[in-house]
Design a protein around this motif. Structure first.
Motif, short mmCIF file in Angstrom:
data_model
loop_
_atom_site.label_atom_id
_atom_site.label_comp_id
_atom_site.label_asym_id
_atom_site.label_seq_id
_atom_site.Cartn_x
_atom_site.Cartn_y
_atom_site.Cartn_z
N GLY A 207 -7.35 -1.90 2.24
CA GLY A 207 -8.05 -1.43 3.43
C GLY A 207 -7.32 -0.35 4.18
N ASP A 208 -6.49 0.43 3.46
CA ASP A 208 -5.65 1.42 4.14
C ASP A 208 -5.40 2.59 3.20
OD1 ASP A 208 -3.76 2.91 5.46
OD2 ASP A 208 -2.58 1.20 6.11
N GLU A 209 -6.26 3.60 3.27
CA GLU A 209 -6.10 4.79 2.42
C GLU A 209 -4.95 5.66 2.91
OE1 GLU A 209 -8.74 8.66 0.92
OE2 GLU A 209 -9.73 6.87 1.74
N ASP A 210 -4.80 5.80 4.23
CA ASP A 210 -3.80 6.71 4.78
C ASP A 210 -2.38 6.31 4.40
OD1 ASP A 210 -5.78 8.25 5.89
OD2 ASP A 210 -5.57 7.39 7.91
N SER A 211 -2.08 5.00 4.44
CA SER A 211 -0.73 4.55 4.11
C SER A 211 -0.37 4.87 2.68
CB SER A 211 -0.58 3.05 4.37
OG SER A 211 -0.58 2.77 5.75
N TYR A 212 -1.32 4.72 1.78
CA TYR A 212 -1.03 5.00 0.38
C TYR A 212 -1.01 6.50 0.09
CZ TYR A 212 -0.58 0.18 -0.72
OH TYR A 212 -0.09 -1.10 -0.77
N ARG A 213 -1.72 7.29 0.89
CA ARG A 213 -1.57 8.73 0.77
C ARG A 213 -0.16 9.14 1.21
NH1 ARG A 213 -5.65 10.08 3.33
NH2 ARG A 213 -7.02 10.46 1.55
N TYR A 214 0.33 8.52 2.30
CA TYR A 214 1.71 8.79 2.72
C TYR A 214 2.70 8.43 1.62
CZ TYR A 214 6.36 7.54 4.19
OH TYR A 214 7.72 7.41 4.21
N LEU A 215 2.52 7.27 0.98
CA LEU A 215 3.47 6.83 -0.04
C LEU A 215 3.51 7.83 -1.20
CD1 LEU A 215 2.79 2.99 -0.03
CD2 LEU A 215 4.76 4.19 0.91
#
Length: 258
Positions: A207-215
């Motif tokens: 439920g978190d696209e932004d965090s995985y884009r950061y990673l």
């Protein structure tokens, strides 16, 4: 290839604190941003690791433990080890006590719960702390590991200096981290997968696209293998080596504290 992948994304030496992925930030704010990412993904962190790597991260961690070569009475500090994957392997292979230190309390809570579920009630101390200011006495550890955490540290050189401080003379340093792919064909496939698939997977599962884009972006900002060797040597380690895994998708850096 995704046009969100600039041709040169690595941060200049010593300036990684000025970037949160591809976004410029105040270095004083970076640790809080990193904590927010891992607070968000803690509950799905292990599941996402399996999905993102097809389970290969388990083989990488097994290789790391092979290199650590645990022995009875050997003490390990595992930094950024919140969910306990490396600590549990160390204990299962006959190592002594482990201190798991992670900057994110929610990750530490997940690790403690996993330990209880596995019946591991002793041999591991769980600590919330910063890799740049470790709550560990000097010259007390036989080995130091940091798995998939060094790229999230605000100032890499400060974390390396802390690693040397807490190790006994003759202690070993190990860093397992996503790195820079050394095979051109694999690099293009990996870039497409990283930028186009992983963030969507993060949205669907965690439920978190932004965090995985950061990673994904933080991997591209991380120093390439030989540059990191030089920084580990500059921190006072000797016989520094790098071992590429899966064509350089990940790498293990190691060195001795004298």
């Amino acid at each position: 290839m995704s046009d969100s992948n600039p041709p040169d994304t690595s941060a200049p030496t010593g300036q990684e604190g000025q970037w949160f992925g591809f976004r410029p930030v105040d270095p004083a704010a970076k640790s809080g941003l990193v904590r927010a990412v891992f607070d968000s993904v803690a509950g799905k962190y292990d599941l996402m690791n399996d999905l993102m790597s097809g389970g290969i991260h388990r083989l990488w961690k097994d290789t790391l433990i092979d290199m650590v070569a645990p022995k009875a009475g050997m003490t390990l500090l595992d930094v950024a080890g919140g969910t306990g994957d490396i600590a549990f392997r160390f204990l299962n292979r006959g190592g002594g006590g482990v201190v798991v230190c992670d900057i994110t309390e929610s990750m530490v809570r997940v690790g403690r719960d996993r330990a209880i579920d596995r019946g591991i009630l002793s041999g591991v101390d769980w600590v919330v702390g910063d890799a740049m200011r470790l709550p560990v006495a000097a010259r007390t550890m036989d080995a130091y590991t940091i798995g998939f955490g060094l790229r999230n540290v605000t100032h890499i050189d400060e974390a390396l200096a802390e690693a040397r401080r807490v190790l006994k003379p003759g202690g070993r340093f190990f860093c397992l981290e996503f790195s820079h792919v050394v095979l051109p064909v694999l690099r293009e496939i990996y870039d497409v997968y990283s930028f186009n698939v992983l963030p969507k997977l993060g949205r669907m599962v965690a439920g978190d696209e932004d965090s995985y884009r950061y990673l994904v972006e933080s991997i591209r900002r991380f120093p390439e293998q030989n540059a990191l060797v030089k920084r580990i040597e500059a921190a006072g380690f000797t016989s520094v080596r790098v071992r590429n895994l899966t064509g350089g998708i990940a790498a293990i850096h190691s060195g001795w504290r004298v």
